[in-house]
Each structure stands twice: as structure tokens, then as C-alpha cells.
Design an enzyme around this catalytic site. Structure first.
Site, mmCIF file in Angstrom:
data_model
loop_
_atom_site.group_PDB
_atom_site.id
_atom_site.type_symbol
_atom_site.label_atom_id
_atom_site.label_comp_id
_atom_site.label_asym_id
_atom_site.label_seq_id
_atom_site.Cartn_x
_atom_site.Cartn_y
_atom_site.Cartn_z
ATOM 1 N N GLY A 81 82.123 50.258 -7.618
ATOM 2 C CA GLY A 81 82.195 49.539 -8.905
ATOM 3 C C GLY A 81 81.489 50.341 -10.000
ATOM 4 N N ARG A 137 74.193 68.718 -17.297
ATOM 5 C CA ARG A 137 73.400 69.597 -18.170
ATOM 6 C C ARG A 137 72.180 70.177 -17.455
ATOM 7 N NH1 ARG A 137 74.358 66.599 -23.961
ATOM 8 N NH2 ARG A 137 76.414 67.503 -24.317
ATOM 9 N N ARG A 173 87.448 52.556 -5.078
ATOM 10 C CA ARG A 173 86.921 52.133 -3.776
ATOM 11 C C ARG A 173 87.936 52.680 -2.786
ATOM 12 N NH1 ARG A 173 82.867 48.397 -4.891
ATOM 13 N NH2 ARG A 173 83.232 46.972 -6.624
ATOM 14 N N ASP A 215 75.982 51.152 -2.060
ATOM 15 C CA ASP A 215 75.768 51.436 -0.636
ATOM 16 C C ASP A 215 77.019 51.959 0.073
ATOM 17 O OD1 ASP A 215 76.937 48.895 -0.752
ATOM 18 O OD2 ASP A 215 76.002 48.261 1.119
ATOM 19 N N THR A 239 79.249 53.881 -1.219
ATOM 20 C CA THR A 239 79.286 55.294 -1.620
ATOM 21 C C THR A 239 78.350 56.113 -0.735
ATOM 22 O OG1 THR A 239 79.720 54.617 -3.884
ATOM 23 C CG2 THR A 239 78.848 56.842 -3.584
ATOM 24 N N THR A 279 74.893 50.729 -9.668
ATOM 25 C CA THR A 279 75.590 49.458 -9.427
ATOM 26 C C THR A 279 74.888 48.357 -10.197
ATOM 27 O OG1 THR A 279 75.954 47.690 -7.806
ATOM 28 C CG2 THR A 279 74.323 49.317 -7.199
ATOM 29 N N ASP A 293 74.525 45.508 -9.228
ATOM 30 C CA ASP A 293 73.971 44.518 -8.294
ATOM 31 C C ASP A 293 72.467 44.671 -8.030
ATOM 32 O OD1 ASP A 293 76.456 43.428 -8.081
ATOM 33 O OD2 ASP A 293 76.938 44.349 -6.151
ATOM 34 N N ASP A 299 71.041 46.104 -5.566
ATOM 35 C CA ASP A 299 70.893 45.681 -4.166
ATOM 36 C C ASP A 299 70.613 46.855 -3.227
ATOM 37 O OD1 ASP A 299 73.339 46.884 -4.493
ATOM 38 O OD2 ASP A 299 74.458 45.453 -3.276
ATOM 39 N N ARG A 355 78.222 39.528 -4.863
ATOM 40 C CA ARG A 355 78.813 38.914 -3.659
ATOM 41 C C ARG A 355 77.769 38.693 -2.582
ATOM 42 N NH1 ARG A 355 84.394 41.422 -4.072
ATOM 43 N NH2 ARG A 355 83.395 43.423 -3.770
ATOM 44 N N ARG A 392 64.749 12.075 -17.187
ATOM 45 C CA ARG A 392 63.652 12.487 -18.068
ATOM 46 C C ARG A 392 64.132 12.857 -19.472
ATOM 47 N NH1 ARG A 392 62.248 16.872 -16.361
ATOM 48 N NH2 ARG A 392 63.149 17.011 -14.288
ATOM 49 N N SER A 410 71.517 18.573 -21.377
ATOM 50 C CA SER A 410 72.396 19.672 -20.960
ATOM 51 C C SER A 410 71.682 20.537 -19.919
ATOM 52 C CB SER A 410 72.775 20.519 -22.169
ATOM 53 O OG SER A 410 71.618 21.111 -22.725
HETATM 54 O O1 F6P Z 1 79.364 46.032 -6.733
HETATM 55 C C1 F6P Z 1 79.463 45.610 -8.034
HETATM 56 C C2 F6P Z 1 80.360 44.411 -8.151
HETATM 57 O O2 F6P Z 1 80.535 44.170 -9.530
HETATM 58 C C3 F6P Z 1 79.875 43.145 -7.450
HETATM 59 O O3 F6P Z 1 78.897 42.439 -8.153
HETATM 60 C C4 F6P Z 1 81.163 42.375 -7.332
HETATM 61 O O4 F6P Z 1 81.069 41.440 -6.289
HETATM 62 C C5 F6P Z 1 82.168 43.456 -7.042
HETATM 63 O O5 F6P Z 1 81.619 44.644 -7.580
HETATM 64 C C6 F6P Z 1 83.533 43.238 -7.604
HETATM 65 O O6 F6P Z 1 84.327 44.298 -7.215
HETATM 66 P P1 F6P Z 1 85.786 44.606 -7.752
HETATM 67 O O7 F6P Z 1 85.669 45.107 -9.156
HETATM 68 O O8 F6P Z 1 86.310 45.649 -6.832
HETATM 69 O O9 F6P Z 1 86.531 43.318 -7.700
#
Ligand code: F6P
Length: 325
Positions: free
Chosen positions: A14, A28, A75, A106, A108, A129, A131, A133, A175, A215, A219
Site C-alpha cells: 500500500g 540523492r 501487491r 511487512d 514487502t 505504511t 498502519d 504496525d 485491517r 448525562r 452526539s
Molecule cells: O496497509 C495499508 C492499508 O491501507 C491498510 O490499512 C488497509 O487495510 C489496506 O492497506 C488496504 O489495501 P488495498 O488498498 O490493497 O485495498
């Protein structure tokens, strides 16, 4: 120490804002060291198809502020097969490329490590990324921009939520990881943040809404990571509606979070990591990912980046909840 005369650079998985700033820094820094650089288009797919572009300092002019990746990305399932990696290694050898820098997540890095092990290619990974993560770095390139992009939308949704006294379920990307949801939920003042790392507590969520209404709260913003509930925010909202009958709206932010101009933080992070990746190769390192830990550049063996789970700070859930009462 192996002599590195020519490196290849690619982005994969991604895309993430700041990937261009990383490419710029890699190109560079290498050229300044007298090392040739080739851009590999469309990630591993271009590596297998020898889709190569020679890079010079002007190839990366005026890209530091651009989202996406000028090298394009993919991908690529075929690269996860030994035959795909064999073709890639043949192409690298044919172009006399001695080492590879890959910017991605990951998936990659898994492919990169397999290529290095099977074909003795010298490799360095750079975490890119939204994420955040990846173990071995406090931040990945693109995370800060995605947080700010999502936050801008949440702030706007809050305006309309408050005007209509509505409950909003807002789905953000992630995800398998709730880092983005946590960061944006806390900064956006969400009443609840639902992430894959914490058990889904429908009862607790319903109580937050009923108690809040009791309370005087009118919204609500519920931030949901896409992988936190089966069926995402839509399904979660439907379940809550079944129980409470409250009117609500769902907003799925989606791929808007992956685009846009990188923040100053991501540009600086990408520039530092890109430079560090080339320095690492020239210092004889291979099979490592560049990271930033407590503000300092670090290196971690590639397998650790996916074998060790990066923990999110669950205490942030409590901070968000108490500050949104
Ligand atoms: O890994 C980055 C990410 O944006 C995730 O947050 C998301 O779940 C996924 O890629 C979406 O992937 P794609 O663009 O292949 O649908």
C-alpha cells in the site's frame, strides 16, 4: 566489505505519503556517494519484469511534497513464489544492481528477506505504511499524515454530528492494527475507539451511548478500525441500532487516508530513513530494516519486523474514554 556500486530502489504494498521523500533521499544520498541508482517501477512486479528506470538527481526533483509514489507500487503475489524471486534475481544481475532498498510494509519485507536468502542479494528495508504496525520502529512513513488526514474528516463529521445530535460510526483503515484508530480517536475526541487488539465489547459500547445520553451528551463519535469488527463499522452500527434503536450514521473514510501531501514529520522521517538505508548498505549491512526508536535511527533484522508483534498502547483507550465523558 562488499563494494556497492549500483543500488535499486522500489516501493511496494500500500502506498503511503512520504514514500516519495524516501525515494528522493535514497537516490540523492547514493548519487552523492558515487553510487548508481536505478528506480524499479511497480514494486516486485517491475523487479520481475525488469521495468527499470535510471535515476539522476533531477529524477526526484519536486517530489518531496507529493503523496503516492512516483515509482508506483503493487501487491505482487508472484514474488511470493520462488520462481518470481528467481526472475527478479536474474534481472538484478543483468542490470548489474548490487543491492536493493525496498520501501513498504511487512509483506514487502518478507519478500525482501526471501530474495536475500535465496539469491544473496544485499537488501535494506524502509518502513512505509500508514498502519504503523511494523516492529522495530516507533513510526512508519505515512502514519502521521494518515492520522492528520483522518482527523480533518472527523473534525468535519463532528460539526454535523453535533448539529443533528447524532451518533457517528467512523471507520478508519487498519485491517490488523488499531494504531491509526487509536491515534485519530484520541486526537478527535472519540467517545469510543474500537480496535482489533482489544476485545469487542458491544455491551460497553451500548452503555457508553445510553449513559452519555443520560448525562446530557447528544452526539457521539465512535472510531472503528476496519478490522476490529466482522463487517466493519456498518455491521457494528447495525448491531448497536438493533439493541438501542438510536439513530446513527456511518462514514467510511477509506483510501482518502492513503493520499495527500506528507506532513513535515513524514517528510523528515522519510529523508532520515532514506539516507540511513544507503549508509547501512555502504557500511556492509544487509537483511535489516531502518527504524527510528526514541528519535534515533536504528537497524533491526528484517524477520524481527514481522515475527515480533508491535504492541499498541491500550492505555490510550482509557485516556480517550475518560477525556470524552
Ligand atoms: O496497509 C495499508 C492499508 O491501507 C491498510 O490499512 C488497509 O487495510 C489496506 O492497506 C488496504 O489495501 P488495498 O488498498 O490493497 O485495498
Amino acid at each position: 566489505m562488499p563494494l556497492i556500486r549500483h543500488i535499486g530502489v522500489l516501493s511496494s504494498g500500500g502506498d503511503a505519503p512520504g514514500m516519495n521523500a524516501a525515494t528522493r533521499a535514497i537516490v540523492r544520498t547514493a548519487l552523492a556517494e558515487g553510487v548508481l541508482v536505478t528506480g524499479i517501477m511497480r514494486g516486485y512486479s517491475g523487479l520481475m519484469g525488469a521495468d527499470f528506470e535510471p535515476m539522476n538527481p533531477r529524477s526526484v526533483s519536486n517530489i518531496i511534497q507529493l503523496g503516492g509514489t512516483i515509482l508506483k507500487t503493487s501487491r505482487c503475489q508472484a514474488f511470493f513464489e520462488p520462481e518470481g524471486r528467481r526472475r527478479a534475481a536474474v534481472n538484478l544481475e543483468g542490470a548489474r544492481i548490487d543491492a536493493l532498498v525496498a520501501v513498504g510494509g511487512d509483506g514487502t519485507f518478507r519478500g525482501l528477506q526471501d530474495l536475500a536468502e535465496e539469491h544473496s542479494v544485499r537488501v535494506i528495508g524502509v518502513p512505509g505504511t500508514i498502519d504503523n504496525d511494523i516492529f522495530g520502529t516507533d513510526y512508519t512513513i505515512g502514519f502521521d499524515t494518515a492520522v492528520n488526514t483522518a482527523l480533518e474528516s472527523i473534525d468535519k463529521i463532528r460539526d454535523t454530528a453535533a448539529s443533528h445530535d447524532r451518533i457517528f460510526f467512523i471507520e478508519v483503515m487498519g485491517r490488523h492494527c488499531g494504531a491509526l484508530a487509536l491515534a485519530v480517536g484520541l486526537a478527535g475526541g472519540a467517545e469510543e475507539i474500537v480496535i482489533p487488539e482489544a476485545p469487542l465489547d458491544i455491551e460497553g459500547l451500548c452503555e457508553t451511548l445510553t449513559e452519555g445520553r443520560r448525562r446530557g451528551k447528544q452526539s457521539f463519535i465512535i472510531v472503528v478500525a476496519e478490522g476490529a469488527a466482522e463487517g466493519g463499522a456498518q455491521a457494528l452500527a447495525a448491531t448497536v441500532k438493533e439493541r438501542l434503536g438510536f439513530d446513527h450514521r456511518v462514514s467510511i473514510l477509506g483510501h482518502v487516508q492513503r493520499g495527500g501531501s506528507p506532513t513535515a514529520f513524514d517528510r523528515a522521517l522519510a529523508s532520515r530513513m532514506g539516507r540511513a538505508a544507503v549508509d547501512a548498505l555502504l557500511a556492509g549491512q544487509t537483511g535489516m530494516m531502518v527504524g527510528v526508536i526514541c528519535g534515533r535511527i536504528s537497524l533491526v533484522p528484517l524477520p524481527e519486523t514481522w515475527e515480533t508483534r508491535k504492541e499498541v498502547d491500550l492505555d490510550l483507550l482509557r485516556v480517550a474514554k475518560i477525556t470524552a465523558t
